[in-house]
Design a protein around this motif. Structure first.
Motif, PDB file in Angstrom:
ATOM      1  N   ILE A   1     -20.355 -22.998 124.056  1.00 51.31           N
ATOM      2  CA  ILE A   1     -21.662 -22.648 123.484  1.00 51.31           C
ATOM      3  C   ILE A   1     -22.032 -23.664 122.402  1.00 51.31           C
ATOM      4  O   ILE A   1     -23.158 -24.160 122.353  1.00 51.31           O
ATOM      5  N   LEU A   2     -21.041 -23.994 121.555  1.00 54.38           N
ATOM      6  CA  LEU A   2     -21.307 -24.945 120.467  1.00 54.38           C
ATOM      7  C   LEU A   2     -21.668 -26.317 121.005  1.00 54.38           C
ATOM      8  O   LEU A   2     -22.628 -26.947 120.548  1.00 54.38           O
ATOM      9  N   THR A   3     -20.902 -26.777 122.001  1.00 52.90           N
ATOM     10  CA  THR A   3     -21.188 -28.097 122.563  1.00 52.90           C
ATOM     11  C   THR A   3     -22.612 -28.147 123.097  1.00 52.90           C
ATOM     12  O   THR A   3     -23.363 -29.091 122.837  1.00 52.90           O
ATOM     13  N   GLY A   4     -22.988 -27.101 123.841  1.00 54.38           N
ATOM     14  CA  GLY A   4     -24.333 -27.058 124.401  1.00 54.38           C
ATOM     15  C   GLY A   4     -25.390 -26.975 123.323  1.00 54.38           C
ATOM     16  O   GLY A   4     -26.430 -27.640 123.394  1.00 54.38           O
ATOM     17  N   SER A   5     -25.108 -26.182 122.288  1.00 61.79           N
ATOM     18  CA  SER A   5     -26.100 -25.985 121.234  1.00 61.79           C
ATOM     19  C   SER A   5     -26.375 -27.277 120.484  1.00 61.79           C
ATOM     20  O   SER A   5     -27.513 -27.544 120.086  1.00 61.79           O
TER      21      SER A   5
ATOM     22  N   ILE B   1     -18.296 -30.987 116.858  1.00 66.03           N
ATOM     23  CA  ILE B   1     -17.001 -31.261 117.486  1.00 66.03           C
ATOM     24  C   ILE B   1     -15.879 -30.664 116.643  1.00 66.03           C
ATOM     25  O   ILE B   1     -14.956 -30.038 117.171  1.00 66.03           O
ATOM     26  N   VAL B   2     -15.995 -30.827 115.340  1.00 65.95           N
ATOM     27  CA  VAL B   2     -14.981 -30.245 114.449  1.00 65.95           C
ATOM     28  C   VAL B   2     -14.946 -28.724 114.624  1.00 65.95           C
ATOM     29  O   VAL B   2     -13.883 -28.123 114.795  1.00 65.95           O
ATOM     30  N   ALA B   3     -16.134 -28.105 114.632  1.00 66.62           N
ATOM     31  CA  ALA B   3     -16.198 -26.651 114.794  1.00 66.62           C
ATOM     32  C   ALA B   3     -15.611 -26.231 116.134  1.00 66.62           C
ATOM     33  O   ALA B   3     -14.841 -25.277 116.222  1.00 66.62           O
ATOM     34  N   ARG B   4     -15.947 -26.967 117.184  1.00 72.88           N
ATOM     35  CA  ARG B   4     -15.454 -26.612 118.511  1.00 72.88           C
ATOM     36  C   ARG B   4     -13.933 -26.682 118.564  1.00 72.88           C
ATOM     37  O   ARG B   4     -13.271 -25.778 119.052  1.00 72.88           O
ATOM     38  N   ASP B   5     -13.381 -27.785 118.043  1.00 73.47           N
ATOM     39  CA  ASP B   5     -11.927 -27.931 118.056  1.00 73.47           C
ATOM     40  C   ASP B   5     -11.261 -26.811 117.281  1.00 73.47           C
ATOM     41  O   ASP B   5     -10.231 -26.293 117.672  1.00 73.47           O
ATOM     42  N   HIS B   6     -11.903 -26.435 116.171  1.00 75.86           N
ATOM     43  CA  HIS B   6     -11.366 -25.361 115.353  1.00 75.86           C
ATOM     44  C   HIS B   6     -11.273 -24.066 116.171  1.00 75.86           C
ATOM     45  O   HIS B   6     -10.233 -23.416 116.225  1.00 75.86           O
ATOM     46  N   PHE B   7     -12.377 -23.719 116.878  1.00 71.10           N
ATOM     47  CA  PHE B   7     -12.386 -22.477 117.635  1.00 71.10           C
ATOM     48  C   PHE B   7     -11.514 -22.574 118.873  1.00 71.10           C
ATOM     49  O   PHE B   7     -10.918 -21.596 119.302  1.00 71.10           O
ATOM     50  N   GLU B   8     -11.446 -23.759 119.472  1.00 71.68           N
ATOM     51  CA  GLU B   8     -10.614 -23.940 120.650  1.00 71.68           C
ATOM     52  C   GLU B   8      -9.155 -23.692 120.299  1.00 71.68           C
ATOM     53  O   GLU B   8      -8.427 -23.040 121.017  1.00 71.68           O
ATOM     54  N   ARG B   9      -8.749 -24.215 119.145  1.00 68.72           N
ATOM     55  CA  ARG B   9      -7.366 -24.033 118.748  1.00 68.72           C
ATOM     56  C   ARG B   9      -7.091 -22.562 118.459  1.00 68.72           C
ATOM     57  O   ARG B   9      -6.036 -22.047 118.729  1.00 68.72           O
TER      58      ARG B   9
END
Ligand SMILES: Nc1ncnc2c1ncn2[C@@H]1O[C@H](COP(=O)(O)OP(=O)(O)O)[C@@H](O)[C@H]1O
Ligand SMILES: [Mg+2]
Lengths: 301, 315
Positions: free
Chosen positions: B217-221, B304-312
């Motif tokens: 969702i973040l990447t798309g947003s 990207i930072v936020a996405r990596d954070h949530f992915e982890r």
């Protein structure tokens, strides 16, 4: 409780073999049934009462008119060829079919005498009491601890959560393997361990019943053996209904077996139906229907 | 050489003969060559553009430094800065994120997780896709008639709030589509696992489905917000100022910058400067483009930072 059905029936069949008794496959199943060390079926009371249970997916009637009584603290196996509606029936027991928009249920299904599809029944409450283990291990992408603790936590269970986690993992015979890495991801475990984690997750909410849909189909023989031993262990505290592809497995673990098959009508409609439901060793040694006999001797299809 | 002719071929030789095909497969080589050319030519265009922009604007940027960002607009090229543009773009982006992100995610969650599949929801889904394809200038007209005229009491007329809401409307369909796709990619098995232990639908969504879908969702947003960041047409119509003078001086502070009927944004400034006849504005335009690109990069990096954070967190 009583050992008699196992031994007696085995003897009867050997003394007076039906024609199919010569089939190697059937012989093997009989041996499995006879070698069982577990108790036979009990005189336990009915937990699930199915009366004319019929399930539709939109206009498609997947399984029709199932009538059976499932008893407490027994293992009941649902067997039959693929597509005969075993999973469909199993998923009625905890209203999991509610997740499929097109699914519709007719007839009645009671749990301790209460109509599970009654107007005022909350499916969320149903699922807290009737846990489920799926065909493919599906741990949450979270830590082992969080996997187990999730159900009790949202269910507002009283008691120390750490204790619940330990007890559930011990019951699922996984504790010794994971006790030092509870905060590691559940997905990092092997397939067999993941399935035992799913069993621990299911029993953490202290359910009454465990539904298992081919829980061993993606596991290797050793992991399968462990799950089977586990089921026999869990039988003391839970009622287990298991769908299995593996007739040997049904013969090894279950007290009663329901054999389903597919009816093909003149216009090509395929509908699952319950052919025979009996004490496991009787179903495997002297089935009363030829359809059952053909299936267990491998003559089916 | 002599050996191979004298001895009969072994099994290994025979198998090797069947497994080792021609070393060079002409079709394969041709296709991958063409694909590589396609990639390189698009990269080349980008590289030429960047080189051009940096060539013209970098000098001015290094010479003026941070002053370029904090100096207000001016009709004189020597002391023209982009202060109001930077502030306007930041405010617009913030409004788009605050409005379109929660609204888009909520709408998608409703469509994917709650709404029954019937004619009506199919109709709605189809039209959201259609809305995503509507030219941005049409959204500008809509923003003008709705936010400037109809709801001027709430928006204050041609303010940055109107612009932000117009851009939010513009990106909303894309936000919904992106989120829907991310939700659809979450396996059913996860929902079953959660409902199976007695979670409600909302608990399942909040604890399991959204965390797993969030990186996507973040990447798309981000791509969506980046699009809004560069838009000019809808702002032109919904009241952004296109002028070398500026009504609100930076000294007036943030609040008046938000509420006065006079705001602008970086793309507007670039558009305006690019049309000025004076030679000096060429460097100014390029410098403003570099700032715009840098801000886009920052938004991307943050996502990207936020996405990596949530992915982890979710594995
Ligand atoms: N979600 C569904 N939608 C439509 N048809 C389904 C769905 N799930 C199962 N079916 C159909 O219902 C029948 C019974 O399926 P299932 O209960 O999965 O059989 P089994 O578990 O015995 O292999 C099959 O014909 C299958 O294609
Ligand atoms: Mg099945």
């Amino acid at each position: 409780m009583t050992q008699e059905p196992v031994t007696e029936e085995h003897r009867t069949v050997n003394a007076d073999p039906t024609p199919s008794a010569t089939d190697a496959a059937a012989d093997k199943l009989r041996d499995v049934v006879a070698d069982r060390e577990t108790e036979g079926p009990t005189g336990n009371s009915t937990i699930f009462g199915l009366r004319g249970l019929t399930v539709y997916y939109a206009d498609f009637r997947a399984v029709k008119e199932v009538t059976a009584d499932i008893r407490e603290n027994e293992i009941t196996a649902l067997i039959g060829p693929s597509g005969c509606g075993k999973s469909t029936v199993l998923r009625c027991f905890n209203r999991m079919n509610d997740l499929i928009e097109t699914a519709r249920v007719d007839g009645s299904l009671t749990y301790h005498g209460v109509d599970l599809y009654g107007k005022n029944v909350d499916p969320v409450e149903v699922r807290r009491r009737i846990g489920m283990v799926f065909q493919k291990p599906n741990p949450f992408p979270k830590s082992i601890y969080e996997n187990v603790v999730y159900g009790p936590k949202i269910g507002g269970m009283k008691g120390n959560l750490d204790d619940i986690v330990e007890e559930s993992l011990r019951k699922a015979v996984l504790w010794d393997e994971v006790k030092d890495k509870l905060d590691e991801s559940g997905l990092a475990l092997s397939g067999g361990q993941q399935q035992r984690l799913c069993i621990a997750r299911a029993i953490a909410t202290s359910p009454d019943v465990l539904l298992m849909d081919e829980p061993c189909s993606s596991l290797d023989p050793i992991a399968t053996l462990r799950i089977e031993e586990l089921m026999l262990e869990l039988k003391q505290d839970y009622t287990i209904v298991i769908v299995t592809h593996n007739m040997q497995q049904a013969a090894r673990v279950s007290d009663r077996t329901a054999f389903f098959t597919v009816d093909v009508s003149d216009d090509g409609q395929r509908t699952g139906k319950l052919v025979e439901f009996d004490v496991t060793n009787r179903l495997f040694t002297s089935p009363s229907k030829t359809e059952t006999e053909d299936y267990i001797t491998g003559r089916f299809g | 050489m002599a050996e191979t002719t004298s001895t009969a071929p072994t099994t290994t030789d025979l198998v090797r003969g069947t497994l080792e095909g021609r070393r060079v497969n002409p079709v394969n080589t041709l296709v991958s060559g063409l694909l590589l050319i396609a990639l390189l030519s698009s990269l080349l265009v980008l590289a030429v553009l960047l080189a051009d922009v940096f060539g013209k604007g970098w000098g001015l940027l290094t010479e003026r430094g941070a002053d370029f960002l904090t100096t207000p607009l001016s009709p004189n090229a020597v002391d023209a800065g982009i202060f109001q543009g930077v502030m306007g773009s930041i405010a617009l982006t913030a409004i788009v994120i605050v409005v379109a992100f929660p609204l888009g995610v909520a709408a998608a969650v409703y469509l994917e997780e709650y709404a029954p599949t019937n004619r009506l929801t199919q109709f709605i889904t189809t039209n959201i896709r259609n809305l995503a394809g509507v030219p941005s200038i049409v959204y500008g007209l809509l923003g003008f008639s709705v936010f400037v005229n109809l709801f001027s009491g709430a928006t204050g007329g041609r303010t940055v709030i109107t612009g932000g809401l117009t851009l939010a409307l513009l990106v909303l369909p894309i936000m919904i589509i992106t989120t829907s796709e991310a939700l659809r990619a979450v396996p059913t098995a996860l929902r079953e696992a959660s409902m199976g232990v007695g979670a409600t639908r909302w608990e399942t969504i909040r604890h399991h489905v959204l965390p797993v879908a969030l990186p996507a969702i973040l990447t798309g947003s981000v791509l969506t917000v980046a699009r809004a960041f560069g838009e000019t047409a809808p702002l032109l119509l919904s009241g952004a100022v296109l002028s070398l003078y500026f009504a609100v001086p930076p000294e007036a502070g943030f609040v008046s910058l938000m509420t006065e009927q006079s705001y602008t944004a970086l793309p507007m400034i670039i558009y305006n400067w690019a049309r000025q006849p004076q030679e000096e504005f060429v460097a100014l335009t390029s410098a403003a483009i570099i700032v715009l690109l840098a801000m886009l990069l920052i938004v991307n990096a943050a996502a990207i930072v936020a996405r990596d954070h949530f992915e982890r967190k979710s594995t």
